[in-house]
Design a protein around this motif. Sequence first.
Motif, PDB file in Angstrom:
ATOM      1  N   SER A 195       0.825  -1.204   0.000  1.00  0.00           N
ATOM      2  CA  SER A 195       0.000   0.000   0.000  1.00  0.00           C
ATOM      3  C   SER A 195       0.857   1.251   0.000  1.00  0.00           C
ATOM      4  N   GLY A 196       0.293   2.340  -0.513  1.00  0.00           N
ATOM      5  CA  GLY A 196       1.029   3.592  -0.642  1.00  0.00           C
ATOM      6  C   GLY A 196       1.621   3.704  -2.032  1.00  0.00           C
ATOM      7  N   PRO A 223      -5.318  -1.046   3.182  1.00  0.00           N
ATOM      8  CA  PRO A 223      -4.921  -0.145   4.279  1.00  0.00           C
ATOM      9  C   PRO A 223      -6.092   0.163   5.202  1.00  0.00           C
ATOM     10  N   GLU A 257      -7.918   2.411  -1.171  1.00  0.00           N
ATOM     11  CA  GLU A 257      -6.754   2.451  -2.052  1.00  0.00           C
ATOM     12  C   GLU A 257      -6.657   1.211  -2.922  1.00  0.00           C
ATOM     13  N   THR A 309       7.366  -2.088  -4.135  1.00  0.00           N
ATOM     14  CA  THR A 309       7.215  -0.979  -3.201  1.00  0.00           C
ATOM     15  C   THR A 309       7.990   0.219  -3.734  1.00  0.00           C
ATOM     16  N   SER A 310       8.142   1.253  -2.923  1.00  0.00           N
ATOM     17  CA  SER A 310       8.895   2.430  -3.342  1.00  0.00           C
ATOM     18  C   SER A 310      10.390   2.167  -3.186  1.00  0.00           C
ATOM     19  N   THR A 364      11.780  11.035   3.854  1.00  0.00           N
ATOM     20  CA  THR A 364      11.716   9.612   3.518  1.00  0.00           C
ATOM     21  C   THR A 364      12.915   8.861   4.080  1.00  0.00           C
TER      22      THR A 364
END
Length: 220
Positions: free
Chosen positions: A56-57, A83, A100, A151-152, A199
């Motif tokens: 998520s995100g 989420p 989301e 993911t990021s 971050t």
Amino acid sequence: MTKRFEGISPARRILLLLTSAVVFLLFAGGWAFLHAGTWLVREDPLQKSRSIVVLSGGLPERALAAAEIYRQGYAQEVWLTQPLQPSAHMEDLQLPYAGEQEYSSMVLIAKGVLPGNIRILKPRIANTADELQAVAKELGAQPADSIIVVTSKAHTRRVQVLWNSMAQGRGRTRLIVRAASQDYFDPEHWWRTSNDALTVVREFLGLLNAWAGLPLRHGR
């Protein structure tokens, strides 16, 4: 080395040693500062896997990356997590909110993922540790050699650390962590923007918490 210090008083020797140590620490600290962002980015080579998990995100970048991996044929299913927030707050306010995971599903479908190949995991999650627990629970019902997690960029190392620290993560299933290519994080110049700097700080704090055994829990 002994000859070099001949004729130098003990106090001066200590001063020289301390000065050398300070210079070394300054250089080491500067190097660590400059490379903090790149150290956080830890990707694994892709291989055929049971599924692709979109954490998520990072909407829509993570879903876009997952769709690309899916189109390349590395997995036949995409899993999404749910989420807890802001869905719970919106429910309390009795206001409509799709969640989301629904928007991520729309991104996946728009980019070629078949609707029947998208699975939404339960229960709803509050943090990354919860997400990986949900993944491990799903794998308990259908074990796999490997899964791909998207993911990021800055989040990749912490995801791997969390998985390895979990009892489920030490089983047969290997986690292949991939970063969303369209993520805006700049690991080589992370100090130039407030978003990237925050971050990096958040990820290092998260890593410390993971290495300590997650003593700090997410506020619900």
